[in-house]
Design a protein around this motif. Structure first.
Motif, PDB file in Angstrom:
ATOM      1  N   TYR A  47       0.840  -1.204   0.000  1.00 13.47           N
ATOM      2  CA  TYR A  47       0.000   0.000   0.000  1.00 13.47           C
ATOM      3  C   TYR A  47       0.883   1.264   0.000  1.00 13.47           C
ATOM      4  O   TYR A  47       0.696   2.170  -0.813  1.00 13.47           O
ATOM      5  N   ALA A  48       1.851   1.295   0.915  1.00 15.87           N
ATOM      6  CA  ALA A  48       2.736   2.461   1.020  1.00 15.87           C
ATOM      7  C   ALA A  48       3.560   2.639  -0.254  1.00 15.87           C
ATOM      8  O   ALA A  48       3.756   3.762  -0.734  1.00 15.87           O
ATOM      9  N   ASP A  49       4.050   1.521  -0.814  1.00 12.57           N
ATOM     10  CA  ASP A  49       4.853   1.586  -2.041  1.00 12.57           C
ATOM     11  C   ASP A  49       4.032   2.112  -3.220  1.00 12.57           C
ATOM     12  O   ASP A  49       4.502   2.948  -3.999  1.00 12.57           O
ATOM     13  N   LEU A  50       2.815   1.621  -3.352  1.00  6.84           N
ATOM     14  CA  LEU A  50       1.960   2.069  -4.458  1.00  6.84           C
ATOM     15  C   LEU A  50       1.616   3.548  -4.323  1.00  6.84           C
ATOM     16  O   LEU A  50       1.575   4.279  -5.331  1.00  6.84           O
ATOM     17  N   VAL A  61      15.823  12.773 -12.862  1.00  4.26           N
ATOM     18  CA  VAL A  61      15.548  12.146 -11.567  1.00  4.26           C
ATOM     19  C   VAL A  61      16.298  12.959 -10.520  1.00  4.26           C
ATOM     20  O   VAL A  61      17.508  12.814 -10.346  1.00  4.26           O
ATOM     21  N   ASP A  62      15.585  13.851  -9.838  1.00  2.00           N
ATOM     22  CA  ASP A  62      16.236  14.742  -8.877  1.00  2.00           C
ATOM     23  C   ASP A  62      16.309  14.093  -7.497  1.00  2.00           C
ATOM     24  O   ASP A  62      15.869  12.952  -7.292  1.00  2.00           O
ATOM     25  N   ASP A  63      16.860  14.842  -6.541  1.00  2.00           N
ATOM     26  CA  ASP A  63      17.050  14.299  -5.189  1.00  2.00           C
ATOM     27  C   ASP A  63      15.724  13.928  -4.533  1.00  2.00           C
ATOM     28  O   ASP A  63      15.644  12.954  -3.780  1.00  2.00           O
ATOM     29  N   GLU A  64      14.674  14.711  -4.820  1.00  7.97           N
ATOM     30  CA  GLU A  64      13.372  14.428  -4.213  1.00  7.97           C
ATOM     31  C   GLU A  64      12.822  13.087  -4.684  1.00  7.97           C
ATOM     32  O   GLU A  64      12.360  12.268  -3.878  1.00  7.97           O
ATOM     33  N   ILE A  65      12.877  12.840  -5.998  1.00  9.81           N
ATOM     34  CA  ILE A  65      12.379  11.567  -6.525  1.00  9.81           C
ATOM     35  C   ILE A  65      13.259  10.414  -6.052  1.00  9.81           C
ATOM     36  O   ILE A  65      12.766   9.345  -5.677  1.00  9.81           O
ATOM     37  N   GLU A  66      14.575  10.627  -6.059  1.00  9.85           N
ATOM     38  CA  GLU A  66      15.469   9.568  -5.593  1.00  9.85           C
ATOM     39  C   GLU A  66      15.180   9.213  -4.135  1.00  9.85           C
ATOM     40  O   GLU A  66      15.168   8.025  -3.765  1.00  9.85           O
ATOM     41  N   SER A  67      14.919  10.220  -3.298  1.00  6.90           N
ATOM     42  CA  SER A  67      14.629   9.941  -1.884  1.00  6.90           C
ATOM     43  C   SER A  67      13.326   9.169  -1.738  1.00  6.90           C
ATOM     44  O   SER A  67      13.180   8.325  -0.834  1.00  6.90           O
ATOM     45  N   MET A  68      12.364   9.404  -2.633  1.00  3.33           N
ATOM     46  CA  MET A  68      11.103   8.659  -2.603  1.00  3.33           C
ATOM     47  C   MET A  68      11.337   7.204  -2.995  1.00  3.33           C
ATOM     48  O   MET A  68      10.773   6.283  -2.391  1.00  3.33           O
ATOM     49  N   ILE A  69      12.174   6.992  -4.012  1.00  4.32           N
ATOM     50  CA  ILE A  69      12.493   5.622  -4.437  1.00  4.32           C
ATOM     51  C   ILE A  69      13.195   4.866  -3.317  1.00  4.32           C
ATOM     52  O   ILE A  69      12.939   3.676  -3.077  1.00  4.32           O
ATOM     53  N   LEU A  70      14.088   5.556  -2.595  1.00  4.89           N
ATOM     54  CA  LEU A  70      14.820   4.926  -1.493  1.00  4.89           C
ATOM     55  C   LEU A  70      13.888   4.440  -0.376  1.00  4.89           C
ATOM     56  O   LEU A  70      14.236   3.533   0.370  1.00  4.89           O
ATOM     57  N   LYS A  71      12.701   5.041  -0.281  1.00  5.70           N
ATOM     58  CA  LYS A  71      11.749   4.656   0.773  1.00  5.70           C
ATOM     59  C   LYS A  71      10.939   3.413   0.415  1.00  5.70           C
ATOM     60  O   LYS A  71      10.265   2.847   1.278  1.00  5.70           O
ATOM     61  N   ARG A 121      10.795  -2.497  -1.278  1.00  7.67           N
ATOM     62  CA  ARG A 121      11.543  -3.496  -2.039  1.00  7.67           C
ATOM     63  C   ARG A 121      12.882  -2.960  -2.552  1.00  7.67           C
ATOM     64  O   ARG A 121      13.552  -3.616  -3.336  1.00  7.67           O
ATOM     65  N   PHE A 122      13.280  -1.768  -2.098  1.00  8.33           N
ATOM     66  CA  PHE A 122      14.487  -1.129  -2.628  1.00  8.33           C
ATOM     67  C   PHE A 122      15.730  -1.983  -2.396  1.00  8.33           C
ATOM     68  O   PHE A 122      16.512  -2.217  -3.325  1.00  8.33           O
ATOM     69  N   LYS A 123      15.935  -2.442  -1.167  1.00  6.44           N
ATOM     70  CA  LYS A 123      17.153  -3.195  -0.860  1.00  6.44           C
ATOM     71  C   LYS A 123      17.226  -4.490  -1.669  1.00  6.44           C
ATOM     72  O   LYS A 123      18.291  -4.863  -2.170  1.00  6.44           O
ATOM     73  N   THR A 164      17.403   4.401 -11.687  1.00  7.04           N
ATOM     74  CA  THR A 164      16.335   3.971 -12.592  1.00  7.04           C
ATOM     75  C   THR A 164      16.356   2.459 -12.770  1.00  7.04           C
ATOM     76  O   THR A 164      15.305   1.819 -12.852  1.00  7.04           O
ATOM     77  N   CYS A 165      17.549   1.888 -12.819  1.00  2.74           N
ATOM     78  CA  CYS A 165      17.683   0.430 -12.913  1.00  2.74           C
ATOM     79  C   CYS A 165      17.056  -0.238 -11.692  1.00  2.74           C
ATOM     80  O   CYS A 165      16.274  -1.184 -11.825  1.00  2.74           O
ATOM     81  N   VAL A 166      17.368   0.273 -10.505  1.00  2.00           N
ATOM     82  CA  VAL A 166      16.811  -0.300  -9.279  1.00  2.00           C
ATOM     83  C   VAL A 166      15.294  -0.123  -9.255  1.00  2.00           C
ATOM     84  O   VAL A 166      14.552  -1.054  -8.932  1.00  2.00           O
ATOM     85  N   PHE A 167      14.822   1.068  -9.625  1.00  2.00           N
ATOM     86  CA  PHE A 167      13.376   1.308  -9.656  1.00  2.00           C
ATOM     87  C   PHE A 167      12.689   0.332 -10.606  1.00  2.00           C
ATOM     88  O   PHE A 167      11.611  -0.183 -10.307  1.00  2.00           O
ATOM     89  N   SER A 168      13.300   0.061 -11.754  1.00  2.00           N
ATOM     90  CA  SER A 168      12.720  -0.866 -12.720  1.00  2.00           C
ATOM     91  C   SER A 168      12.529  -2.248 -12.111  1.00  2.00           C
ATOM     92  O   SER A 168      11.510  -2.905 -12.326  1.00  2.00           O
ATOM     93  N   HIS A 169      13.508  -2.690 -11.341  1.00  2.00           N
ATOM     94  CA  HIS A 169      13.396  -4.002 -10.712  1.00  2.00           C
ATOM     95  C   HIS A 169      12.372  -3.989  -9.583  1.00  2.00           C
ATOM     96  O   HIS A 169      11.708  -4.996  -9.334  1.00  2.00           O
ATOM     97  N   ILE A 170      12.239  -2.866  -8.884  1.00  2.00           N
ATOM     98  CA  ILE A 170      11.183  -2.741  -7.873  1.00  2.00           C
ATOM     99  C   ILE A 170       9.817  -2.923  -8.533  1.00  2.00           C
ATOM    100  O   ILE A 170       8.950  -3.651  -8.033  1.00  2.00           O
ATOM    101  N   VAL A 171       9.624  -2.255  -9.676  1.00  2.00           N
ATOM    102  CA  VAL A 171       8.355  -2.356 -10.402  1.00  2.00           C
ATOM    103  C   VAL A 171       8.095  -3.798 -10.828  1.00  2.00           C
ATOM    104  O   VAL A 171       6.979  -4.311 -10.728  1.00  2.00           O
ATOM    105  N   LEU A 172       9.133  -4.466 -11.311  1.00  2.38           N
ATOM    106  CA  LEU A 172       8.983  -5.865 -11.719  1.00  2.38           C
ATOM    107  C   LEU A 172       8.577  -6.736 -10.537  1.00  2.38           C
ATOM    108  O   LEU A 172       7.660  -7.561 -10.643  1.00  2.38           O
TER     109      LEU A 172
END
Length: 201
Positions: free
Chosen positions: A87-90, A109-119, A122-124, A159-167
């Motif tokens: 829920y939080a990720d979506l 992809v600025d610092d704000e978006i990157e910080s959101m992706i880090l949260k 499934r990031f790790k 972006t690579c990490v985000f792509s795998h999170i989406v997958l």
């Protein structure tokens, strides 16, 4: 209780890794990624609602209220179709999508978006998976330097990490593991390809 779904192993994700490296612009990739998750979530929610009620009109009315991405996310959480982390990720991905879609100037992809992706929960796992395939920050930066002379698109590490999170999320949101592979491949074939030069050396 959340609906139990079949899960793919990381070995299967390895076979699909070529579909999760961006060749589209970052703006387009974030928007398409959110659209894929929205579509899969609505399909999952529709199947759950179909099982829960025999009242056709009530089901139709309920699904109409879940037509927006936000509506589908909140309805799925209330019905315990998705857990708190999903829920939080979506919600975060929806926020990223909205920020990207409403940025009219040149998008990065600025610092704000990157910080959101880090949260994202499934990031790790996604970062570790990228590293296990050799898609480290250093490798992708080196490939980006080479690509300056060829004009080929190389994804940033985030972006690579985000792509795998989406997958990973797409797989978690799917009932039928065969269907989700076909869906992801069909949806991403025109947007994703292996890093420059195909197979990594």
């Amino acid at each position: 209780m959340a609906v139990k779904k079949k899960k793919y192993s990381d070995a299967t994700l390895d076979d699909m890794a070529g579909y999760v490296l961006m060749q589209e612009s970052d703006r387009g990739a974030f928007i398409v990624a959110a659209a894929l998750l929205e579509d899969l979530l609505k399909t999952l929610l529709g199947r759950v609602v179909e099982r829960k009620s025999n009242a056709a009109k009530a089901k139709t009315d309920f699904m109409r209220s879940a037509q927006s991405f936000h509506g589908a996310i909140t309805s799925s959480h209330i019905l315990d179709v998705i857990d708190q982390d999903t829920y939080a990720d979506l919600m975060l991905i929806k926020e990223i999508r909205n920020k990207v879609a409403h940025t009219f100037s040149h998008f990065i992809v600025d610092d704000e978006i990157e910080s959101m992706i880090l949260k994202l929960s499934r990031f790790k796992r996604a970062k570790a998976f990228c590293a296990s395939k050799g898609f480290t920050e250093e490798y992708l930066e080196a490939e980006a330097e080479k690509a300056k002379t060829t004009g080929e698109k190389v994804p940033s590490h985030i972006t690579c990490v985000f792509s795998h999170i989406v997958l990973l999320m797409a797989i978690d949101l799917s009932f039928d593991t065969e269907d989700v592979v076909d869906s992801i491949k069909e949806f991403f074939t025109e947007l994703f390809k292996p890093v420059t030069g195909g197979e990594k050396q």
